[in-house]
Design an enzyme around this catalytic site. Structure first.
Site, PDB file in Angstrom:
ATOM      1  N   ILE A 262      -2.809 -55.011 -17.637  1.00  0.00           N
ATOM      2  CA  ILE A 262      -2.124 -55.348 -17.795  1.00  0.00           C
ATOM      3  C   ILE A 262      -1.564 -53.762 -19.169  1.00  0.00           C
ATOM      4  O   ILE A 262      -0.371 -52.803 -19.411  1.00  0.00           O
ATOM      5  CB  ILE A 262      -1.956 -56.022 -19.140  1.00  0.00           C
ATOM      6  N   SER A 263      -2.574 -53.175 -19.242  1.00  0.00           N
ATOM      7  CA  SER A 263      -2.228 -51.902 -20.170  1.00  0.00           C
ATOM      8  C   SER A 263      -3.789 -50.617 -20.344  1.00  0.00           C
ATOM      9  O   SER A 263      -4.913 -51.452 -20.452  1.00  0.00           O
ATOM     10  CB  SER A 263      -1.590 -51.892 -21.736  1.00  0.00           C
ATOM     11  N   LYS A 266      -6.960 -45.720 -25.712  1.00  0.00           N
ATOM     12  CA  LYS A 266      -7.691 -44.782 -25.662  1.00  0.00           C
ATOM     13  C   LYS A 266      -9.274 -45.622 -25.947  1.00  0.00           C
ATOM     14  O   LYS A 266     -10.220 -44.988 -25.932  1.00  0.00           O
ATOM     15  CB  LYS A 266      -7.416 -43.769 -26.446  1.00  0.00           C
ATOM     16  N   GLU A 267      -9.310 -46.820 -25.753  1.00  0.00           N
ATOM     17  CA  GLU A 267     -10.532 -47.517 -26.278  1.00  0.00           C
ATOM     18  C   GLU A 267     -11.051 -49.020 -25.270  1.00  0.00           C
ATOM     19  O   GLU A 267     -12.162 -49.388 -25.431  1.00  0.00           O
ATOM     20  CB  GLU A 267     -10.536 -47.786 -27.811  1.00  0.00           C
ATOM     21  N   SER A 268      -9.847 -49.164 -24.254  1.00  0.00           N
ATOM     22  CA  SER A 268     -10.444 -50.190 -24.300  1.00  0.00           C
ATOM     23  C   SER A 268      -8.650 -50.326 -22.857  1.00  0.00           C
ATOM     24  O   SER A 268      -7.938 -49.696 -22.972  1.00  0.00           O
ATOM     25  CB  SER A 268      -9.868 -51.641 -24.920  1.00  0.00           C
ATOM     26  N   LYS A 290      -9.890 -58.119 -23.137  1.00  0.00           N
ATOM     27  CA  LYS A 290      -9.721 -56.344 -23.343  1.00  0.00           C
ATOM     28  C   LYS A 290     -11.497 -55.999 -23.381  1.00  0.00           C
ATOM     29  O   LYS A 290     -12.397 -57.072 -24.110  1.00  0.00           O
ATOM     30  CB  LYS A 290      -9.970 -57.003 -24.972  1.00  0.00           C
ATOM     31  N   ASP A 406      -4.346 -48.680 -38.426  1.00  0.00           N
ATOM     32  CA  ASP A 406      -3.470 -47.977 -36.536  1.00  0.00           C
ATOM     33  C   ASP A 406      -2.261 -48.143 -37.169  1.00  0.00           C
ATOM     34  O   ASP A 406      -2.198 -48.532 -35.571  1.00  0.00           O
ATOM     35  CB  ASP A 406      -4.933 -48.227 -35.788  1.00  0.00           C
TER      36      ASP A 406
END
Length: 518
Positions: A262-263, A266-268, A290, A406
């Site tokens: 899906i997307s 920077k972390e997952s 995720k 964030d």
């Protein structure tokens, strides 16, 4: 007349010997000779002499293949006025005779032995004897190389030459240089060394050793990159351990299937999946998986958000960097659970296994909800979205005791006419040493976005900070405002050190779902 008769009789005897019977006879029996009369003209004939010579050769070497002699070139078809042409013709004739004699000697030397020795290397090579096509070019042939006028000389033999005056050993510069060039073929295929066309390359030991070490280092670097890619979750791929976790979820019936990506952040990396069923929980029909990246290069300042969090502070100091990733996934699960209990629109946690977090899917029919930065809303809808975000930040601060840390238009989704909050793995409590600074940064991002979107009612970052935190800081400029925030953070840090243990015990019964770590 008597002399002529004597010559004729001797010639007849010689011809009789040449015409002897070649059949198989007893070696101890007597040999009968057949005398064939001939005239004096035949005796003096050159053709008869050649025939007699051939018959003698055939008799002596019956199994030798006779080399057919090419007709001697005469002046009828070639110009023989030049001495060079005549010399070449005579040399070719001599070479053919030499090759024929060499064949006979080879046959005589080998005899009937099963192991034979070839005299082929002693043959006189002629231009017309070459079997190779003119169109074919040998990669070692440098006769027509424009970069080298002369063909490289052959490698001299080792040992003594002449009368012991000149010695050529394996340490000779030319011999050693060419040998090093040949040994470059043993380098890795990725190491481009060239094919040697048109180059009489001679590498010194120093250069060869440097190239060898460089090739070895490149192989090791390539192996490390390959191993790192195989054993890490990076980009849009997953490592074998992560795939095993997903397979176990599918086999257990928690998930029905896992499809595309899906997307990616920077972390997952987030994947789409169809939900299955669990005994103690209802699994949504559409789920989002995720997978936190196990590479530590893209998000190097991750520890700033977790090492000072009282919930993970004691555990963080005892873990290696890769186990911190699991703690990062656990942190997001706890934060989402708090937000869901407070009624904030966010994904619902299904299950957590190591660094893989399964949540409800925000979207419909495999189409994810758009981010707030990508959706085109009317002025009234954008105004309603702003007030929703403002109320959501107040709930997050007061009811969940969290700061997003964030928050921006990238982590706000627009679904069913409402704003949904995602990506809270880095969220911290206001008592965190940087908690109020993170809140001011969130207020700055939200205020700037809605001001650019045309919402006239948008508060500036300082007013939004006071509206969310109720701290009522009265500084006139941003520098003094941030200075007062740092002062409050220092007070909160001291207060946390005194009462951190009681606060941790209070929040230990927050009702967070258990972690399933297999």
């Amino acid at each position: 007349m008597d002399q002529v008769e004597i010559i004729a009789n001797s010639t007849e005897n010689s011809a009789g010997v040449a015409k002897q019977d070649c059949g198989k006879k007893c070696p101890w029996g007597s040999t009968s000779y057949v005398s064939v009369p001939c005239s004096l003209t035949d005796v003096m004939s050159e053709e008869l002499a050649k025939e007699l010579q051939k018959e003698e050769e055939i008799t002596a070497f019956q199994n030798v293949v006779v080399v057919d002699e090419m007709p001697f070139v005469t002046g009828d078809n070639i110009d023989t006025s030049s001495d060079m042409v005549l010399a070449q013709m005579l040399q070719m004739e001599y070479d053919r005779e030499f090759d024929a004699q060499l064949k006979r000697e080879e046959k005589k030397f080998n005899g009937d032995s099963k192991v034979t020795v070839s005299f082929e290397n002693y043959r006189k090579l002629q231009p017309f004897d070459s079997d190779s096509s003119e169109d074919e070019v040998d990669w070692q042939d440098t006769r027509h190389d424009p970069y080298k006028a002369d063909k490289p000389s052959a490698t001299p033999k080792k040992g003594f030459t002449g009368k012991g005056k000149d010695i050529t050993t394996k340490h000779d510069e030319v011999v050693c240089g060419r040998k090093n060039t040949a040994r470059m073929e043993n380098f890795a295929p990725e190491f481009q060394v060239g094919d040697g066309l048109g180059m009489d390359l001679k590498l010194s030991n120093h250069v060869f050793n440097a190239l060898k070490q460089y090739s070895y280092n490149e192989q090791r670097r390539s192996a490390r990159l390959h191993e790192k890619k195989e054993h890490s979750t990076a980009e849009k791929a997953v490592d074998p351990k992560t795939r095993l976790l997903l397979y176990k979820m599918v086999n257990a019936g928690i998930l029905e299937s896992v499809t595309g990506c899906i997307s990616e952040g920077k972390e997952s990396v987030v994947f789409y999946a169809k939900g299955g069923k669990m005994e103690d929980k209802v699994v949504p029909e559409e789920c989002a998986i995720k997978v936190f990246k196990t590479t530590l290069n893209e998000f190097k300042n991750r520890d700033k958000y977790i090492k000072d969090d009282y919930r993970f502070k004691e555990r963080f100091s005892k873990l290696n960097p890769r186990k911190v990733i699991r703690m990062w996934a656990e942190k997001e699960m706890h934060n989402l659970t708090r937000m869901q209990q407070a009624g904030i629109l966010c994904p619902e946690v299904v299950i957590l296994k190591k660094h893989v977090l399964v949540m409800s899917f925000i979207g419909k029919d495999q189409v994810p909800a758009p981010k707030l930065k990508d959706v085109k809303l009317s002025r009234e809808d954008m105004k309603q979205a702003y007030y929703q975000v403002l109320y959501m930040m107040q709930q997050l601060y007061h009811e969940c005791n969290l700061v997003h840390a964030d928050l921006s238009e990238y982590n706000l989704l627009w679904h069913d006419g409402k704003v949904w909050l995602i990506d809270v793995s880095q969220s911290v409590e206001p008592t965190h040493p940087y908690g109020l600074q993170f809140l001011f940064r969130d207020c700055t991002n939200v205020s700037q976005f809605f001001q650019k979107s045309g919402v006239m009612e948008t508060l500036n970052e300082r007013e939004l900070f006071n509206a969310v935190s109720n701290l009522n800081i009265t500084a006139d400029n941003e520098v003094d405002f941030i200075a007062e925030i740092e002062t409050l953070q220092k007070v909160n840090e001291d207060h946390t050190q005194l009462h951190g243990k009681k606060t941790a015990e209070f929040h230990s019964d927050s009702g967070d779902p258990p972690i399933i770590d297999e």
